[in-house]
Design a protein around this motif. Sequence first.
Motif, PDB file in Angstrom:
ATOM      1  N   UNK A   1      58.233   7.712   1.109  1.00 48.13           N
ATOM      2  CA  UNK A   1      58.448   8.436   2.366  1.00 48.13           C
ATOM      3  C   UNK A   1      57.173   8.565   3.197  1.00 48.13           C
ATOM      4  N   UNK A   2      56.007   8.571   2.559  1.00 49.06           N
ATOM      5  CA  UNK A   2      54.752   8.711   3.303  1.00 49.06           C
ATOM      6  C   UNK A   2      54.017   7.391   3.467  1.00 49.06           C
ATOM      7  N   UNK A   3      54.540   6.309   2.881  1.00 50.63           N
ATOM      8  CA  UNK A   3      53.872   5.014   2.965  1.00 50.63           C
ATOM      9  C   UNK A   3      52.587   4.952   2.164  1.00 50.63           C
ATOM     10  N   UNK A   4      52.481   5.774   1.121  1.00 52.48           N
ATOM     11  CA  UNK A   4      51.260   5.871   0.332  1.00 52.48           C
ATOM     12  C   UNK A   4      51.155   4.644  -0.590  1.00 52.48           C
ATOM     13  N   UNK A   5      50.511   3.610  -0.075  1.00 54.90           N
ATOM     14  CA  UNK A   5      50.256   2.357  -0.788  1.00 54.90           C
ATOM     15  C   UNK A   5      51.542   1.665  -1.248  1.00 54.90           C
ATOM     16  N   UNK A   6      52.614   1.907  -0.536  1.00 51.60           N
ATOM     17  CA  UNK A   6      53.842   1.138  -0.674  1.00 51.60           C
ATOM     18  C   UNK A   6      54.563   1.183   0.667  1.00 51.60           C
ATOM     19  N   UNK A   7      54.933   0.056   1.267  1.00 47.89           N
ATOM     20  CA  UNK A   7      54.720  -1.314   0.808  1.00 47.89           C
ATOM     21  C   UNK A   7      53.229  -1.654   0.717  1.00 47.89           C
ATOM     22  N   UNK A   8      52.920  -2.619  -0.161  1.00 48.91           N
ATOM     23  CA  UNK A   8      51.544  -3.067  -0.355  1.00 48.91           C
ATOM     24  C   UNK A   8      51.573  -4.564  -0.619  1.00 48.91           C
ATOM     25  N   UNK A   9      50.949  -5.330   0.263  1.00 48.37           N
ATOM     26  CA  UNK A   9      50.984  -6.785   0.170  1.00 48.37           C
ATOM     27  C   UNK A   9      49.761  -7.340  -0.559  1.00 48.37           C
ATOM     28  N   UNK A  10      49.895  -8.572  -1.044  1.00 45.42           N
ATOM     29  CA  UNK A  10      48.849  -9.239  -1.818  1.00 45.42           C
ATOM     30  C   UNK A  10      47.750  -9.750  -0.886  1.00 45.42           C
ATOM     31  N   UNK A  11      46.535  -9.213  -0.982  1.00 49.55           N
ATOM     32  CA  UNK A  11      45.475  -9.630  -0.049  1.00 49.55           C
ATOM     33  C   UNK A  11      45.016 -11.062  -0.256  1.00 49.55           C
ATOM     34  N   UNK A  12      45.173 -11.604  -1.467  1.00 52.88           N
ATOM     35  CA  UNK A  12      44.682 -12.966  -1.702  1.00 52.88           C
ATOM     36  C   UNK A  12      45.450 -13.993  -0.880  1.00 52.88           C
ATOM     37  N   UNK A  13      46.674 -13.648  -0.499  1.00 52.25           N
ATOM     38  CA  UNK A  13      47.505 -14.595   0.248  1.00 52.25           C
ATOM     39  C   UNK A  13      46.969 -14.801   1.664  1.00 52.25           C
ATOM     40  N   UNK A  14      46.387 -13.749   2.239  1.00 55.49           N
ATOM     41  CA  UNK A  14      45.897 -13.855   3.614  1.00 55.49           C
ATOM     42  C   UNK A  14      44.416 -14.234   3.678  1.00 55.49           C
ATOM     43  N   UNK A  15      43.762 -14.331   2.520  1.00 55.49           N
ATOM     44  CA  UNK A  15      42.327 -14.623   2.514  1.00 55.49           C
ATOM     45  C   UNK A  15      42.010 -15.973   3.135  1.00 55.49           C
ATOM     46  N   UNK A  16      42.871 -16.975   2.890  1.00 49.13           N
ATOM     47  CA  UNK A  16      42.575 -18.303   3.435  1.00 49.13           C
ATOM     48  C   UNK A  16      42.678 -18.317   4.953  1.00 49.13           C
ATOM     49  N   UNK A  17      43.616 -17.548   5.512  1.00 51.12           N
ATOM     50  CA  UNK A  17      43.721 -17.476   6.972  1.00 51.12           C
ATOM     51  C   UNK A  17      42.486 -16.818   7.571  1.00 51.12           C
ATOM     52  N   UNK A  18      41.983 -15.770   6.924  1.00 51.12           N
ATOM     53  CA  UNK A  18      40.769 -15.115   7.391  1.00 51.12           C
ATOM     54  C   UNK A  18      39.582 -16.068   7.283  1.00 51.12           C
ATOM     55  N   UNK A  19      39.550 -16.835   6.190  1.00 48.07           N
ATOM     56  CA  UNK A  19      38.472 -17.808   6.018  1.00 48.07           C
ATOM     57  C   UNK A  19      38.486 -18.837   7.140  1.00 48.07           C
ATOM     58  N   UNK A  20      39.666 -19.280   7.520  1.00 48.78           N
ATOM     59  CA  UNK A  20      39.791 -20.299   8.562  1.00 48.78           C
ATOM     60  C   UNK A  20      39.370 -19.755   9.928  1.00 48.78           C
ATOM     61  N   UNK A  21      39.604 -18.472  10.141  1.00 48.99           N
ATOM     62  CA  UNK A  21      39.355 -17.875  11.460  1.00 48.99           C
ATOM     63  C   UNK A  21      37.932 -17.356  11.625  1.00 48.99           C
ATOM     64  N   UNK A  22      37.139 -17.351  10.552  1.00 47.64           N
ATOM     65  CA  UNK A  22      35.780 -16.818  10.612  1.00 47.64           C
ATOM     66  C   UNK A  22      34.795 -17.840  10.029  1.00 47.64           C
ATOM     67  N   UNK A  23      33.501 -17.586  10.225  1.00 49.18           N
ATOM     68  CA  UNK A  23      32.480 -18.509   9.743  1.00 49.18           C
ATOM     69  C   UNK A  23      31.473 -17.857   8.806  1.00 49.18           C
ATOM     70  N   UNK A  24      31.235 -16.579   8.964  1.00 50.78           N
ATOM     71  CA  UNK A  24      30.171 -15.914   8.213  1.00 50.78           C
ATOM     72  C   UNK A  24      30.636 -14.719   7.392  1.00 50.78           C
ATOM     73  N   UNK A  25      31.764 -14.138   7.741  1.00 54.20           N
ATOM     74  CA  UNK A  25      32.222 -12.913   7.095  1.00 54.20           C
ATOM     75  C   UNK A  25      32.620 -13.175   5.644  1.00 54.20           C
ATOM     76  N   UNK A  26      32.054 -12.416   4.709  1.00 54.18           N
ATOM     77  CA  UNK A  26      32.500 -12.484   3.332  1.00 54.18           C
ATOM     78  C   UNK A  26      33.900 -11.906   3.191  1.00 54.18           C
TER      79      UNK A  26
END
Length: 445
Positions: free
Chosen positions: A64-89
């Motif tokens: 009811x409060x959205x307290x860490x649910x839903x919660x998506x897998x961050x590793x899935x979006x890491x490659x998109x972030x990598x593609x869109x950036x050059x220096x950010x870890x």
Amino acid sequence: MNTTSHVQHGAWRLPEARQTDFNSLDHWVSLAKTLEAGKFDFIFFADVVGLYPDYQGSWRKFVESGLQIPSNDPSVIASAIAYATENLGIAITSSVLQAHPFDFARKMSTLDHASNGRIAWNIVTSPMRNAWRNFGYDEITAHDDRYLWADEYVDVAYKLWEGSWDDDALLQDKVSGLHGDFDKVHKINHDGKRYRVEGPHLVSPSPQRTPVLFQAGSSPAGRRFAARNAEAQFILSPTPQAAKGLIDDTRRLVAEAGRHPEDLQFFQGLSFVIGSTEEEAARKAAELDEVLDPSSFIAHIAGSLGYDLGFHDLDTPVGEIETQGLRSVLAWLHEAVPDREPTVRDLAALWGKNGRVVGTPESIADTLATWQAAGVGGINVVNSTIPGSYEEFIDHVLPVLRDRGLAKRNYAEGTARRKATGRDRLPDTHPAAAYRGAFAPVIAS
């Protein structure tokens, strides 16, 4: 965290908050670009693979409060972030519970290639019982035994990352037609208590080989694990003085583990309420407090205390509640509320304000200088709103920090590890380094 309500519960209701866009890839890519423009070192994703212990005997509150649910897998979006950036870890959290180390090592090496060496791993052991039941266990493994598990898990990963391929094993010679040098690719033949992994690693050496290693455990077992393995440790010390004591003692453990004490850096979690004047900052902090949800903080806290406080009214004096777990925070509460008996509501309010810095950019810079003097190497900037918390910090605080020499103006060249430490690979004193060349065939003289 790839969720709506991570730490500052209720702040998602503010009109400017975009946390509810967490399902959107554009949301995270846009945030990553903002952080890179501000010269942040990392975008860091926390994660869970289960629910916190029940609140009022149920998990209703979390939904009811959205307290860490839903919660998506961050590793899935890491490659998109990598593609869109050059220096950010790009740092992602993954538990030893949720993925077999062979599969996980392969995923991280792939991401390290895709990002040109900008991937980091936050090593966790999952303290929630629901997480363990999600992966087929009847009960959670004992705390210290989880770190023994983690010891073997990282050992398998190190063998794959550091020992399975020699640096010059990938040839790709179009003239000879020889793609790889068989004699320089090795099976690891790991046979341990929990894992049997033959190998070889299916991914050739990535720019960092082993990703930058983060860890956040503050228990004795967690700190010993960090001393052996981590390059960066997240801390949530209440004061710079407390941070200094923790840092000095942990660096003693690092030296005992055979590493250089400075090979482990410490990152304090802080949130910021920024105003052009102290009065404006105080007003903004009061407005933030108006939307924060005390009951959600109590639901979150229960996981740390091992006790469901949800059956107690928020105005119940904490001293009337009999639980071992709560006794450890009573001294902190009485110090913060010295003139009366603190209540459950006080506990929620203090938890929500823990690590909060309120002030002008100049006074915030003064505070951060104090943390740096205590040995803190960097700040994990905790958001109240996305992207606002970061935009304000970038626009108003970072210029002052740069003028004082407390923040960089430009990125250094190279991998995330090189930017942070001056080297692409782990130093020879790290336990992973022992596997370099360890699996090469022995040639009789």
